[in-house]
Structures are given as structure tokens and as C-alpha cells.
Design an enzyme around this catalytic site. Structure first.
Site, PDB file in Angstrom:
ATOM      1  N   SER A 246      35.583  -2.367 -17.717  1.00  0.00           N
ATOM      2  CA  SER A 246      35.790  -2.731 -18.867  1.00  0.00           C
ATOM      3  C   SER A 246      35.777  -1.811 -20.121  1.00  0.00           C
ATOM      4  O   SER A 246      35.578  -0.620 -19.938  1.00  0.00           O
ATOM      5  CB  SER A 246      34.742  -4.198 -19.055  1.00  0.00           C
ATOM      6  OG  SER A 246      34.811  -4.314 -20.592  1.00  0.00           O
TER       7      SER A 246
ATOM      8  N   TYR B 118      26.482  -7.274 -20.446  1.00  0.00           N
ATOM      9  CA  TYR B 118      27.831  -7.037 -19.749  1.00  0.00           C
ATOM     10  C   TYR B 118      28.258  -5.525 -19.960  1.00  0.00           C
ATOM     11  O   TYR B 118      28.668  -4.911 -18.950  1.00  0.00           O
ATOM     12  CB  TYR B 118      28.849  -8.019 -20.340  1.00  0.00           C
ATOM     13  CG  TYR B 118      30.070  -7.875 -19.964  1.00  0.00           C
ATOM     14  CD1 TYR B 118      31.215  -7.196 -20.447  1.00  0.00           C
ATOM     15  CD2 TYR B 118      30.603  -8.655 -18.845  1.00  0.00           C
ATOM     16  CE1 TYR B 118      32.446  -7.011 -19.960  1.00  0.00           C
ATOM     17  CE2 TYR B 118      31.753  -8.693 -18.203  1.00  0.00           C
ATOM     18  CZ  TYR B 118      32.870  -7.972 -18.997  1.00  0.00           C
ATOM     19  OH  TYR B 118      34.231  -7.878 -18.382  1.00  0.00           O
TER      20      TYR B 118
HETATM   21  C1  GCO Z   1      34.360  -9.821 -24.834  1.00  0.00           C
HETATM   22  C2  GCO Z   1      35.242  -9.952 -23.719  1.00  0.00           C
HETATM   23  C3  GCO Z   1      35.526  -8.550 -23.154  1.00  0.00           C
HETATM   24  C4  GCO Z   1      36.705  -8.685 -22.286  1.00  0.00           C
HETATM   25  C5  GCO Z   1      36.893  -7.280 -21.286  1.00  0.00           C
HETATM   26  C6  GCO Z   1      37.039  -6.128 -22.186  1.00  0.00           C
HETATM   27  O1  GCO Z   1      33.559 -10.794 -24.928  1.00  0.00           O
HETATM   28  O2  GCO Z   1      34.366  -8.683 -25.444  1.00  0.00           O
HETATM   29  O3  GCO Z   1      35.080 -11.033 -22.927  1.00  0.00           O
HETATM   30  O4  GCO Z   1      34.095  -8.293 -22.325  1.00  0.00           O
HETATM   31  O5  GCO Z   1      36.732  -9.562 -21.256  1.00  0.00           O
HETATM   32  O6  GCO Z   1      35.767  -7.023 -20.414  1.00  0.00           O
HETATM   33  O7  GCO Z   1      37.353  -4.955 -21.344  1.00  0.00           O
END
Ligand code: GCO
Length: 264
Positions: A147, A160
Site C-alpha cells: 500500500s 493499517y
Molecule cells: C486510506 C485508503 C488507503 C488505500 C490504499 C492506499 O484510507 O488511506 O483506504 O489505505 O486503500 O491502501 O495505498
């Protein structure tokens, strides 16, 4: 005789979380390049069956397996079933993932742990069990879906980012341990794409929508099909000496500090 380095004919690809979104887009690309697709979902047989039917509509040889990638026993059992019923897994795309958008100071520990479990521990679980066959055959391709948050932080996605940052390093360690068996392990880092996962922050007029369009040199949200080329490349003979790399498909986000909103 011309050799097509990107031909996946005869290969079997397991793409976790491939009933929708980026997983489905990448799996469709691999299928169009000739691979047989193992479609994975973790909750609804109806959704899985519908996805398999959609792949078949496109002329792709697809088989569905319902299992939760965080459940090691289910993973082990299903990989054995897949290899007995369809064939050995040549390509593994660890795509299944979740996100919880909560400021760290407000986030419950259980929620933080769940994001880590799905986004970081499950690629380890699935890879650990798929790679055994790849090691035995001295051949395989593993792609971990990273990501922007493998490189950058953002308010409210700390768990995340921790998971995706860890997944980048896990990719490098898998490459380190498994390259000697002719297994190439790499990552794909999607930028901001129009999917159900980003729908809440993408609606017209949402401040984040305007921010991302301005922050992305290409000036648009990515189309999930834009990921197919990188997925085919990292699944094919064209990447046999590429290991431990993350290919960012981000419209240029990581290349730039950004620009003032009044600049074109
Ligand atoms: C967020 C997005 C990101 C994208 C992706 C970017 O909330 O910033 O959901 O997480 O999904 O991962 O690379």
C-alpha cells in the site's frame, strides 16, 4: 520462435480476497494471461459462486474456495484440497485485507490486532503453507499486496500502516529466505483506487477525494484494471530475477511532495 515472457498458460494462481475489488481485477488479469484462477472469499458462498461465474463468463478457468485466511487450519486444509482438485499453486497473491479508520488514541487494542492479523499475519500463514510446494518444485511466485501506507503514514489508518509497512519487510524477508529455491517474492503497492474499500472517502465533494486528486500527479483515482500489468509481470517469467521489490502503481504519488491546490 517468439517467446511470450508474460504468458501464464498452465499456471495455477491463488488470489486471496478475489471475489471483488482489486483482488478480482488482478485475478482477471492473470486469468486473461492464461492462468487458472483459484478464487477465494471468506464469508459468503453465494458471493463466491457469483464471482466464479463472472470469471467463467470472461472465459477464465476459475474454481472457488471459501476459507478465512487468518485460520491456519482452514488455510492448510484448503490448500491441500486445491492442490488435489485443481493443481499445484504456482502463483500466490496475498491480497485479502481490511482497514479500520480510527485515530490511534481512540482505537481499541482488539481492533488494532484484527487489522494486523488480517493484513500482516494472514499473508504469512498462507505463504507458509503454499511455499512448501513451491520449495519442493523449486519454482514459484508470491505477490504481497502492500500500500501507499507501506511508505507513508496518514491520519486514522495507523494499524493499517503498521501492517502494510510490516508486509513490505515480510516481502523482503520471504525473498531472502526463498529466492534460493527459484521462488520470487515481491509486492505491489496500489495508490488510491476506486473500490468499495475507498468508497467512504471518495464520494464527490468529500475533502479526501479532492485531496487525493490533487496529491496524485496523474490527477485521478486509479482504475483497478491498472494493476493487471504489474500482477502479470510479477507472476510471469519476465520477473524471474526480480526479488523483494514493491512495484508501486500509484499514478506518481510517491514520486512527489505534492503541489498547492491553486497549481495545475
Ligand atoms: C486510506 C485508503 C488507503 C488505500 C490504499 C492506499 O484510507 O488511506 O483506504 O489505505 O486503500 O491502501 O495505498
Amino acid at each position: 520462435m517468439s517467446i511470450n515472457l508474460f504468458d501464464l498458460t498452465g499456471k495455477v494462481a491463488l488470489v486471496t480476497g478475489s471475489t471483488h475489488g482489486l483482488g478480482m481485477a488482478m485475478a482477471t488479469g492473470l486469468g486473461n494471461a492464461g492462468a487458472t484462477i483459484i478464487v477465494n472469499g471468506n464469508s459468503s458462498q453465494t458471493k463466491l459462486d457469483a464471482a466464479v461465474a463472472a470469471y467463467k463468463e470472461l472465459g477464465i478457468n476459475a474454481h472457488g474456495y471459501l476459507f478465512n485466511v487468518t485460520d491456519e487450519k482452514a488455510v492448510q486444509e484448503n490448500i491441500q484440497k486445491i492442490e488435489a482438485e485443481v493443481g499445484v499453486i504456482d502463483i500466490l497473491v496475498n491480497n485479502a485485507g481490511i482497514i479500520k479508520r480510527t485515530p490511534l488514541v481512540e482505537m481499541e487494542v482488539a481492533d488494532f490486532e484484527e487489522v494486523i492479523k488480517v493484513d500482516l499475519v494472514s499473508p504469512f500463514i498462507v505463504s507458509k503453507h503454499v511455499v512448501k510446494g513451491m520449495i519442493a518444485r523449486k519454482q514459484g511466485k508470491i505477490i504481497n499486496i502492500c500500500s501507499m501506507m507501506s511508505e507513508l503514514g496518514r491520519n486514522s489508518v495507523g494499524a493499517y500502516a503498521a501492517a502494510k509497512g510490516g508486509l513490505k519487510m515480510l516481502t523482503q524477508n520471504m525473498a531472502t529466505e526463498w529466492a534460493k529455491f527459484n521462488i520470487q517474492t515481491n509486492g505491489i503497492g496500489p495508490g488510491y483506487f476506486a473500490t468499495s474499500q475507498t468508497e467512504p472517502i471518495r464520494v464527490d465533494g468529500h475533502p479526501f477525494n479532492d485531496f487525493i486528486v490533487n496529491r496524485t500527479p496523474a490527477g485521478v483515482w486509479g482504475d483497478p484494471n491498472d494493476l493487471q500489468g504489474a500482477a502479470i509481470f510479477l507472476s510471469s517469467n519476465a520477473s524471474n530475477f526480480v526479488n523483494g521489490q514493491v512495484v508501486y502503481v500509484d499514478g506518481g504519488i510517491l514520486a512527489t511532495i505534492g503541489k498547492p491546490s491553486n497549481e495545475d
